[in-house]
Each structure stands twice: as structure tokens, then as C-alpha cells.
Design an enzyme around this catalytic site. Structure first.
Site, mmCIF file in Angstrom:
data_model
loop_
_atom_site.group_PDB
_atom_site.id
_atom_site.type_symbol
_atom_site.label_atom_id
_atom_site.label_comp_id
_atom_site.label_asym_id
_atom_site.label_seq_id
_atom_site.Cartn_x
_atom_site.Cartn_y
_atom_site.Cartn_z
ATOM 1 N N ASP A 1 0.854 -1.178 0.000
ATOM 2 C CA ASP A 1 0.000 0.000 0.000
ATOM 3 C C ASP A 1 0.894 1.232 0.000
ATOM 4 O O ASP A 1 2.048 1.178 0.429
ATOM 5 C CB ASP A 1 -0.903 -0.014 1.243
ATOM 6 C CG ASP A 1 -2.024 0.999 1.137
ATOM 7 O OD1 ASP A 1 -2.153 1.630 0.070
ATOM 8 O OD2 ASP A 1 -2.776 1.162 2.117
ATOM 9 N N ASP B 1 -3.100 -3.248 6.650
ATOM 10 C CA ASP B 1 -3.225 -2.820 8.038
ATOM 11 C C ASP B 1 -4.668 -2.630 8.491
ATOM 12 O O ASP B 1 -4.915 -2.266 9.630
ATOM 13 C CB ASP B 1 -2.449 -1.522 8.284
ATOM 14 C CG ASP B 1 -2.896 -0.403 7.361
ATOM 15 O OD1 ASP B 1 -3.882 -0.607 6.615
ATOM 16 O OD2 ASP B 1 -2.269 0.669 7.376
ATOM 17 N N ASP C 1 -8.364 -5.252 4.441
ATOM 18 C CA ASP C 1 -7.257 -5.995 3.830
ATOM 19 C C ASP C 1 -7.264 -7.473 4.205
ATOM 20 O O ASP C 1 -6.500 -8.259 3.638
ATOM 21 C CB ASP C 1 -5.901 -5.409 4.271
ATOM 22 C CG ASP C 1 -5.714 -3.977 3.809
ATOM 23 O OD1 ASP C 1 -6.077 -3.688 2.656
ATOM 24 O OD2 ASP C 1 -5.210 -3.157 4.595
#
Length: 810
Positions: A316, A554, A558
Site C-alpha cells: 500500500d 493494516d 485488507d
């Protein structure tokens, strides 16, 4: 009186729905009916095994049964000294139990919901109850700070909801009557009455939790799969060979019951790689401890190997490439700002920043940067909504709005598009600040906006990011950047971080089909505007293309992508559920430690691969020798205690010592083929030398004790040959291991002879032993050369066949 509404299928039955008013709620009788129907908000049960099932599963195995039968037979015939294999079996079983219970405990703690109690309206009264006592159609009161405990919709009131745990969007969403509330999200401000639509296992949070907890038994590392293949192959062969060997020894050759049992047991123990699992587990445990010192928490030890084999890494932008903190870089005035009649632009923005709640990184950054204002006090504010993409503050003299340029400027956007995109290409997140000429309703803007300026924000690139991504590039690991931000901005940030092919980007909102996604993962490096569901699709598409994929994340959004990845990595600064679902957790949320994790994986795989070849030498020899004994009607030459002696000093102890060395060479080839090619020369040499001395013993009339002792010594010599070969290039540590093992075996052979069945050999046997010992070195060397040539030819042939296949398919 509450009326009954439409019926729905619920828990495989037809349930009548209640339609209670917000101020009355369900009656006690209705709650009782719902409880009896099982329509409660009880937490989902873990799909993992119970502790009892885990213990039974590790104790009651096929091989443990074999070892139990072996131990009973040895005790029956009084051969207690041949029970030296038992400690390894017990250790293997205990390690398996401990590892599986540890994994179960981690999964059982996994939960999206953390709200212990909630306020509910029943019989016209508000009361606070545990969330698990909520039932379908309950009326619940939600206020600021509450976590939504079950799927619902708003009946009365208005709230601002943070759904970042679920959707990945960090901004607030305004919920009006009739809007849905997802379980797992939080109320930031306001209060409302909501009716529960889905509870218990049917709620969104529960389904997500169940899927996250699901243990995928099929997903195993290559090394573990290879070890399982070896064990299963042995398991298939061992029973028929052992039965035939015992019958042949006892009934056809006339050996005593004790000798027949011990010989058969020696063959069985020799074929089972009982120490290999113990070695693998011990090496992985040491790696877990080493990584813990580097602030990396390992949930699944097998992922250490998988990460070392990863060739695609999905990251990310925020938190991995950049820091989580957002900063204001600049303010650019636009033509709507008149410096001669208006206060300073920074002070106008300062008034806006002071008025807004600091509930996201953007507002925190604005407050830290714009500390001065004109002192105006707001009449009302509207928090940011991901649906409308703006926030507002209404003052006595003007209404200020701040948000995404496309949503705030609307039809005026084309006039400023080139300027905004230019800043986006420099890696900035661009927001427009202006005066709204209408009344803010919380819905999409409808009136004109006078743009005063552009605010340029960014997340600073992590200092160590460039070095980290350069390392992965050198290791031929392709990096894919996945973000919900503008793809142009993400691409620029990726360029600054030194990610290869960062100029190749795509807007994921344009990827509507599975085929488009599969094509995109082959073409692009940067993916912007990615939804949580698309993250999972990206991982699946990459795996389908034959890649070994690692995924960082996180948030709860996800979790499913993390579960689908071959190796999942979570930042400790993120949500608890992501950290619990991931295989690796970076406790300091510092991605720069990833190279050291990869190196640790290499150390484990390379060392276990080298040590596993030592174990397979014994397995190859024992299988060939057992078949030879059956076919040529000769006694199996070795005893269990002698196998234990050879294993201890030429396999077990040196394998464990070598497995702890530093070894960061890139992983090459397949685990199974690498191990077999290393083990075959010694295994064949052992078989040829020992079978030869067995045949010679008939001609020279040597005793069975002479043959077994000579075979033990010859196998020890060959064992030290392969130990020397796999230890090259020699260093002080490896030389110390080799010399120590030789001394240890000599000591046991001289001073512990009775325990290990080492007998005084005759002169004829000693002479044959010397001849075969000398011959073994040449035999080992030439077999090694032959197998290496066969391997080279095999690789050449595979390359030619693959090249021909490519030509035909193209």
C-alpha cells in the site's frame, strides 16, 4: 401494537419480521421468541479444532502407530537398547501439538467486533445489555464512540460513521434515516435509533471474521509439501516391505524371533525420516526468535520459507512507502481569491481548520499547519463524507468548503484540471478550498463555488523506502503498489520511492471484469482507486499467473486479501484483526526490516535443504537394502541401535548444527530435486558397499556380528564423506563439527559398545573393511560425477522441451 412485516428465510426457516417503533422496541415475549429461534447476536464460533482434537490428531498418526508397534515388539523380545529412537518421536509429537495450539489461540482471538455492551429499546425503555443478547429486529441506540454491533439501518436521527475498518476509507460518512449501518464500523458523532437487520453469523462483521479465521490446510510451503511427499511415500512402502522382510528373515532364513524383529525394526527406522520434521521445526523456531529480536512477530512459521520464495510483493502507498502522517506542503491561490479585499488565504483556511473536528489525518495536518485565523466562530459544520467528497464550515459571512476538486468545482473543474493534474503528477494530494454560494445540506453540492486556493498535501516518503525497494529489485521481486488514491499521485510517489516501472499505472475503477484484472496485473505496476474487494481480486489474479505473492495490509478491509496471499504481512499500527490474520506482523510498522526477514527465510531453506539430504541418505540406503535382502534371501545386516549411532553422528547432530548457520544465498531449484541429488550419491554408495560386504561375508564365512559391525563402520565413513561434501567450503565452525562428530562416534564405538551393538571383528572382516573403506571414496566420487551429469542433461532437456513448447504455442 407492533405489526408483523414481511417474512424472510433465516437459519433455514421462515421467520416473521417485526416492525417495532423506535421508542417502543420489541416486547419481552418477542425477544424470547427470537432467542428460541436462534436469531441472536451470539459471537461466531471458531472453525478451528479443539485442543483435544489437536492432541489426538498429533498423537494418533500412522507413523506414531508404527513406532508404538515397533516399541512393543522390541520390549517383547527384550531388546530395550534398541528403543533409542523414542525421544525423537516424542519430541516431534510435542512440537506439532504446541505449534497447532499456538495457531489456534491466535485465530480464536480474531474478531472484528470489540463492543462489549450496547443500548437497546425494549418494552418502551432503554437498557444496556451485552451485544451477544441482541436479537433480530431489536431497536438499538447508537451514539458517538459506539461500535456498530450488528448490521442495521437508521430509523431516526443522523450520525457520522467511520467505516475505515470495513471499507478502507478513512473519512466519515453521514448516515440518514433509511441508510445502512455495517457492523464493525464506528459512530464518530451524532446519535440515532437503528433497527437490526442481520445478527450473529449473518452480520457482515461475523462473515468477515469467519472467513478470516478459516484455516486453509491446502496452502503449504514448498518445503513442507516436499517433506509430506517423502513421508507419504515412505508410509505407502513401509508396511508391505516390513511384513515381507520379517517373514523372510524368520521363516525362510530361520533367524530367531528376536533377530528377525530387530532386523525388521532397523530397516523400518532407517526408512522413516523421523528427525527431519524435528530439525525443520527447530530451525523455524530459532528463526522466529531471531525475527522477534528485529521486532517482527511470526504467527505462522511456514511463511518464513514462503517469503524467501516470493516474486511479487503487493504494498500500500500509505504506511509502507510513505509515513502515516500527512503534511501540508503548500497553498496555491486561485483567481477567486482577492488579496485586496479578503484576509490572508492562510488565515481563512485557519478559521476552517479550527472549526472542524480532528477526526482524520487531513484535518490534523490542516490544524498543525494553519495555526492562525481571523477569530471567526462557525455556526455549523459538515464533516467529510466519502460519498460527497467534501466538508464545510458555515460562518456568519460565508460558507467555506474543502474537498476533492472534481466534487467541489464540478462544471468548473475543466478550467483548473491541467493545473491540478500537474500537482498530482508531482505526488501531491490536491484539495480545493472555496466559498459556497448556497446552503449546505450534507448532500452533493448544487450551487456554484468560488475557488480561493489549492491545498497541496502529501505523506512523506519513508527515509528507508528507496533502499528497501532497491533491494527487492535486485532480488528479482516485482513490486505492485495498491492504493485507493488517485493513480497519478500514487505513481509519482512510487517513482520517488525508487520502485521500478512506477510510471505504469491504471485506475482500478475501470477494471470491471475478471479478465481485465488478470490482464492488468501482467501490464501495470501501480493500481489506484482500488476497492477492498479488488485487493483480493488482484492477489488472486497474480497467483493464477503462477506468482508467489506477498501482501501487506493494516485494515480489516485488507483481511481477505491477506488470507489469500501466499505470505501476509501486517503493520502493528493498523487494526487488530489484520494483525491477527496476517502471518507476519511488523511490530514497529517499519517496512525496512523486510529484507532481513527474506534473508532469514533463505537461511532456513538453504540450511534445511542441506541438512535434509543427510537424512535422505539413510532412507535411500534402508529402502534399497531391505529390497536387496528380500530379493537375495540374505539377513538384513544392521540393528536399530547401530542405525541410531550412525544417525546421531553423521546425520542428526551435524544437521542441527549446520541448520543454525548464516546462509543467505538466493534459493535455486526445487527443494525435492535439490535434496535428492545431494543424497543419492551417498545413499547408493552405502547400499553398494554394504550389499557387497554382505555377499562377501557368505564366501568368507563371516559371522552376523562381524557383518553388522563392519556395515556400521562403512556407513559411518560414507556419512562423513557426504558431511564433508555438503559442508564445503569449509570454515572453522564446519571443521569443528566434522572433527567433533568423528571423535564422538569413535568414543561411542570404543566405550559404549554394548549400547550400540559394536562387536569385536575378526581379522578377515577387518581386512575386508579396509578394502571397502578405500573403495568407498572412489565409488562415492564417481557416482557423484555421474548423477551431476544426469542432472545437467535433465536441465538441458527440460530447457529444450520448454523452448519447443513456446514455439508451438506462439
Amino acid at each position: 401494537m407492533d405489526k408483523e412485516a414481511n417474512n424472510i428465510s433465516y437459519e433455514e426457516g421462515t421467520i416473521y419480521r417485526y416492525d417495532p417503533s423506535f421508542d417502543i422496541g420489541l416486547s419481552s415475549d418477542q425477544v424470547k421468541i427470537r432467542t428460541e429461534q436462534g436469531c441472536t447476536n451470539a459471537p461466531v464460533e471458531s472453525p478451528s479444532k479443539s485442543v483435544k482434537e489437536i492432541i489426538l490428531g498429533n498423537v494418533c498418526t500412522y507413523f506414531n502407530l508404527i513406532f508404538l508397534v515397533i516399541a512393543i515388539l522390541l520390549m517383547i523380545v527384550g531388546s530395550f537398547r534398541d528403543l533409542t529412537f523414542l525421544p525423537i518421536i516424542i519430541a516431534n509429537t510435542l512440537i506439532g501439538i504446541v505449534q497447532e495450539i499456538r495457531s489456534k489461540n491466535i485465530l480464536d482471538k480474531l474478531s472484528v467486533l470489540n463492543a462489549p455492551k450496547t443500548t437497546v429499546v425494549r418494552d418502551g425503555k432503554e437498557q444496556v445489555i451485552p451485544v451477544e443478547e441482541l436479537v433480530l429486529d431489536d431497536i438499538v441506540v447508537f451514539a458517538a464512540g459506539n461500535q456498530i454491533s450488528a448490521d442495521a439501518y437508521v430509523l431516526k436521527g443522523e450520525v457520522h460513521v467511520n467505516e475505515s475498518l470495513i471499507t478502507g476509507e478513512a473519512d466519515e460518512i453521514t448516515k440518514h434515516p433509511g441508510d445502512n449501518l455495517l457492523s464493525g464500523s464506528f459512530i464518530v458523532s451524532g446519535n440515532c435509533y437503528a433497527k437490526l437487520e442481520k445478527v450473529g453469523k449473518d452480520s457482515y462483521a461475523s462473515k468477515l471474521t469467519l472467513e478470516a479465521k478459516a484455516v486453509n490446510q491446502k496452502e503449504q510451503s514448498e518445503m513442507i509439501r516436499s517433506l509430506n511427499v517423502i513421508v507419504k511415500s515412505v508410509g505407502v512402502m513401509i508396511l508391505p516391505i516390513s511384513i515381507i522382510l520379517f517373514l523372510q528373515q524368520h521363516y525362510f532364513l530361520g533367524a530367531s524371533l528376536r533377530h528377525s524383529v530387530t532386523s525388521t525394526v532397523a530397516a523400518i527406522i532407517g526408512m522413516i525420516p523421523e528427525g527431519l520434521y524435528l530439525l525443520t521445526s527447530a530451525a523455524l523456531v530459532v528463526s522466529v526468535q531471531r525475527l522477534a529480536k528485529k521486532k517482527v512477530l511470526v504467527h505462522d512459521m511456514k511463511c518464513i520459507e514462503t517469503l524467501a520464495r516470493v516474486n511479487v510483493l503487493c504494498v500500500d502507498k500509505t504506511g509502507t512507502i510513505t509515513e502515516n502522517k500527512m503534511t501540508v506542503n503548500d497553498v496555491v491561490s486561485l483567481d477567486g481569491f482577492d488579496a485586496s479585499t479578503m484576509p490572508e488565504l492562510e488565515k481563512l483556511i485557519g478559521d476552517f481548520a479550527k472549526a472542524m473536528e480532528k477526526d482524520n489525518e487531513t484535518m490534523i495536518a490542516l490544524e498543525e499547519h494553519f495555526k492562525e485565523g481571523t477569530g471567526k466562530q462557525p455556526i455549523s459544520i459538515t464533516s467529510f463524507s466519502s460519498a460527497t467528497k467534501y466538508s464545510s464550515a458555515t460562518f456568519q459571512d460565508a460558507v467555506y468548503v474543502l474537498g476533492a476538486p472534481e466534487f467541489v468545482l464540478r462544471e468548473q473543474f475543466t478550467s483548473y484540471e491541467s493545473k491540478i493534474n500537474a500537482y498530482g503528477r508531482e505526488g501531491y494530494r490536491v484539495l480545493v478550498f472555496g466559498i459556497y454560494h448556497g446552503k449546505v445540506t450534507g448532500k452533493a453540492l448544487t450551487e456554484s463555488v468560488t475557488p480561493l486556493g489549492l491545498i497541496l498535501l502529501s505523506n512523506p516518503i519513508r527515509k528507508e523506502a528507496k533502499d528497501t525497494f532497491q533491494y527487492f529489485a535486485k532480488q528479482n521481486v516485482e513490486v505492485k503498489v495498491i492504493s485507493g488514491d488517485n493513480p497519478v499521485t500514487v505513481s509519482q510517489v512510487a517513482k520517488q520511492a525508487g520502485i521500478e516501472n512506477a510510471h505504469s499505472y491504471v485506475d482500478a475503477s475501470t477494471l470491471e471484469t475478471k479478465e481485465q484484472m488478470e490482464e492488468a496485473v501482467r501490464t501495470y505496476t501501480v493500481f489506484g482507486r482500488v476497492t477492498p474487494n479488488q485487493k483480493r481480486q488482484l492477489v488472486q489474479a497474480l497467483k493464477k499467473a503462477g506468482n508467489t505473492v506477498a501482501m501487506t495490509g493494516d485494515g480489516v478491509n485488507d483481511v481477505l486479501a491477506l488470507k489469500d496471499a501466499d505470505c501476509s504481512i501486517a503493520m502493528a499500527s493498523g487494526s487488530d484483526v489484520a494483525a491477527q490474520a496476517a502471518q507476519l506482523v511488523l511490530l514497529e510498522s517499519n517496512f525496512s526490516c523486510m529484507p532481513s526477514v527474506v534473508l532469514e527465510g533463505r537461511r532456513v531453506i538453504n540450511n534445511i535443504e542441506r541438512s535434509a539430504s543427510l537424512f535422505l541418505v539413510k532412507n535411500i540406503f534402508s529402502f534399497l537394502m531391505a529390497v536387496f535382502s528380500i530379493l537375495f534371501m540374505v539377513n538384513y545386516p544392521l540393528q536399530p541401535s547401530q542405525i541410531s549411532l550412525i544417525s546421531m553422528f553423521t546425520i542428526g547432530i551435524p544437521a542441527f548444527c549446520l541448520a543454525l548457520e548464516n546462509n543467505t544465498k538466493p534459493i535455486q531449484g526445487r527443494f525435492m530435486s535439490n535434496v535428492l541429488y545431494k543424497a543419492l550419491p551417498a545413499g547408493l554408495t552405502d547400499f553398494l558397499i554394504v550389499s557387497a560386504i554382505v555377499m562377501f561375508s557368505v564366501e568368507f564365512e563371516m559371522s552376523a556380528a562381524d557383518v553388522s559391525t563392519a556395515s556400521t563402520l562403512l556407513m559411518s565413513i560414507v556419512g562423513f564423506m557426504i558431511l564433508y561434501r555438503i559442508s564445503k567450503p569449509m570454515n572453522h565452525w564446519r571443521r569443528t563439527i566434522l572433527i567433533s562428530m568423528m571423535v564422538g562416534l569413535l568414543f561411542c564405538s570404543l566405550f559404549m559398545r554394548d549400547l550400540f551393538n559394536i562387536n569385536q571383528i575378526s581379522t578377515k572382516c577387518a581386512m575386508l573393511l579396509v578394502v571397502f573403506a578405500i573403495a568407498s571414496e572412489s565409488l562415492f566420487r564417481y557416482i557423484t560425477l555421474l548423477i551431476n551429469q544426469i542432472r545437467i542433461f535433465g536441465l538441458f532437456l527440460n530447457k529444450k522441451i520448454y523452448g519447443l513448447y513456446r514455439k508451438v504455442t506462439e
